[in-house]
Design a protein around this motif. Structure first.
Motif, PDB file in Angstrom:
ATOM      1  N   LEU A 125       0.927  -1.253   0.101  1.00 27.55           N
ATOM      2  CA  LEU A 125       0.110  -0.079   0.129  1.00 27.55           C
ATOM      3  C   LEU A 125       0.841   1.242  -0.075  1.00 27.55           C
ATOM      4  O   LEU A 125       0.449   2.254  -0.741  1.00 27.55           O
ATOM      5  CB  LEU A 125      -1.034   0.021   1.261  1.00 27.55           C
ATOM      6  N   GLY A 126       2.127   1.349   0.787  1.00 28.81           N
ATOM      7  CA  GLY A 126       2.902   2.413   0.808  1.00 28.81           C
ATOM      8  C   GLY A 126       3.722   2.589  -0.380  1.00 28.81           C
ATOM      9  O   GLY A 126       3.768   3.602  -0.835  1.00 28.81           O
ATOM     10  N   PHE A 127       4.226   1.426  -1.135  1.00 25.87           N
ATOM     11  CA  PHE A 127       4.975   1.713  -2.257  1.00 25.87           C
ATOM     12  C   PHE A 127       4.261   1.571  -3.610  1.00 25.87           C
ATOM     13  O   PHE A 127       4.449   2.444  -4.453  1.00 25.87           O
ATOM     14  CB  PHE A 127       6.263   0.634  -2.256  1.00 25.87           C
ATOM     15  N   ALA A 128       3.139   0.779  -3.734  1.00 26.35           N
ATOM     16  CA  ALA A 128       2.565   0.790  -5.126  1.00 26.35           C
ATOM     17  C   ALA A 128       1.152   1.542  -5.009  1.00 26.35           C
ATOM     18  O   ALA A 128       0.587   1.925  -5.978  1.00 26.35           O
ATOM     19  CB  ALA A 128       2.287  -0.768  -5.254  1.00 26.35           C
ATOM     20  N   GLY A 129       0.730   1.786  -3.690  1.00 32.62           N
ATOM     21  CA  GLY A 129      -0.629   2.557  -3.480  1.00 32.62           C
ATOM     22  C   GLY A 129      -1.733   1.634  -3.804  1.00 32.62           C
ATOM     23  O   GLY A 129      -1.758   0.581  -4.033  1.00 32.62           O
ATOM     24  N   PRO A 130      -2.937   2.159  -3.618  1.00 29.25           N
ATOM     25  CA  PRO A 130      -4.178   1.345  -3.684  1.00 29.25           C
ATOM     26  C   PRO A 130      -4.340   0.913  -5.206  1.00 29.25           C
ATOM     27  O   PRO A 130      -3.945   1.404  -6.280  1.00 29.25           O
ATOM     28  CB  PRO A 130      -5.280   2.205  -3.455  1.00 29.25           C
ATOM     29  N   GLY A 131      -4.592  -0.549  -5.042  1.00 26.67           N
ATOM     30  CA  GLY A 131      -4.921  -1.047  -6.436  1.00 26.67           C
ATOM     31  C   GLY A 131      -5.019  -2.781  -6.121  1.00 26.67           C
ATOM     32  O   GLY A 131      -5.532  -3.019  -5.025  1.00 26.67           O
ATOM     33  N   MET A 132      -4.891  -3.342  -7.206  1.00 22.27           N
ATOM     34  CA  MET A 132      -5.111  -4.749  -7.207  1.00 22.27           C
ATOM     35  C   MET A 132      -4.155  -5.554  -6.272  1.00 22.27           C
ATOM     36  O   MET A 132      -4.879  -6.493  -5.665  1.00 22.27           O
ATOM     37  CB  MET A 132      -4.885  -5.129  -8.712  1.00 22.27           C
ATOM     38  N   ALA A 133      -2.846  -5.186  -6.221  1.00 21.29           N
ATOM     39  CA  ALA A 133      -1.807  -5.923  -5.531  1.00 21.29           C
ATOM     40  C   ALA A 133      -2.294  -5.709  -3.739  1.00 21.29           C
ATOM     41  O   ALA A 133      -2.305  -6.660  -3.237  1.00 21.29           O
ATOM     42  CB  ALA A 133      -0.556  -5.451  -5.658  1.00 21.29           C
ATOM     43  N   GLN A 134      -2.779  -4.474  -3.780  1.00 19.87           N
ATOM     44  CA  GLN A 134      -3.064  -4.336  -2.327  1.00 19.87           C
ATOM     45  C   GLN A 134      -4.325  -5.071  -2.003  1.00 19.87           C
ATOM     46  O   GLN A 134      -4.523  -5.488  -0.846  1.00 19.87           O
ATOM     47  CB  GLN A 134      -3.305  -2.601  -2.124  1.00 19.87           C
ATOM     48  N   GLN A 135      -5.199  -5.041  -2.730  1.00 18.08           N
ATOM     49  CA  GLN A 135      -6.506  -5.761  -2.585  1.00 18.08           C
ATOM     50  C   GLN A 135      -6.217  -7.167  -2.369  1.00 18.08           C
ATOM     51  O   GLN A 135      -6.859  -8.021  -1.395  1.00 18.08           O
ATOM     52  CB  GLN A 135      -7.629  -5.538  -3.790  1.00 18.08           C
ATOM     53  N   ALA A 136      -5.502  -7.781  -3.243  1.00 15.30           N
ATOM     54  CA  ALA A 136      -5.254  -9.118  -3.209  1.00 15.30           C
ATOM     55  C   ALA A 136      -4.401  -9.449  -1.938  1.00 15.30           C
ATOM     56  O   ALA A 136      -5.008 -10.624  -1.330  1.00 15.30           O
ATOM     57  CB  ALA A 136      -4.252  -9.814  -4.484  1.00 15.30           C
TER      58      ALA A 136
END
Length: 161
Positions: A125-136
């Motif tokens: 969440l800190g490096f990539a931000g909100p998105g599919m990776a964070q949700q997974a």
């Protein structure tokens, strides 16, 4: 066994680790340490996203970290104690024999044992931000947490008999 080894062992069989914790007997100091350690790791997991917010929005980092500290170290343990008490009472009304201490240990250990996934979630969440990776990663954490918690509750119910 050390906490790190217990966390690793939980991913192989969560009921075994909870059984070891319950076999020691009712020790409220142990329960408090488990929930505080879990909350500390959850607080640490909030650092990357707070740093991201401070950088992208031009805000000061210290107030963001102070709010996270207040929430995770002072408020969350009380909420987790309340949740474990309510779950213990509801399950006891349904015939579960684990008691409120068994409910506390099951919840607190599930939080602590699943904390490595929370730390990964915070980094993503800190490096990539909100998105599919964070949700997974978040979905994986939720599933693992509920697996650990339900296994711990079942073991606490079996151990009390």
């Amino acid at each position: 066994m050390s906490v790190i080894r217990d966390i690793a062992a939980t991913y192989a069989g969560p009921h075994k680790v909870v059984d070891r914790h319950l076999a020691i007997g009712e020790r409220e100091d142990r329960a408090l340490v488990l929930v505080m350690a879990a909350c500390l790791l959850f607080f640490v997991s909030s650092w990357p996203i707070n740093a991201r917010i401070a950088h992208l929005e031009g805000r000061e980092l210290n107030p963001l970290l102070g709010g996270a500290l207040m929430g995770w170290i002072f408020i969350a343990p009380l909420a987790f104690y309340t949740l474990s008490f309510v779950v213990g009472l509801v399950l006891s009304a349904l015939g579960w024999k684990g008691g409120t201490y068994g409910s506390r240990i099951a919840l607190f250990w599930a939080l602590l044992a699943s904390s490595p996934l929370v730390l990964i979630h915070g980094l993503v969440l800190g490096f990539a931000g909100p998105g599919m990776a964070q949700q997974a990663i978040g979905l994986i954490w939720v599933l693992v947490f509920f697996w650990f918690w339900s296994s711990g509750l079942m073991q606490a119910g079996r151990s009390a008999k």
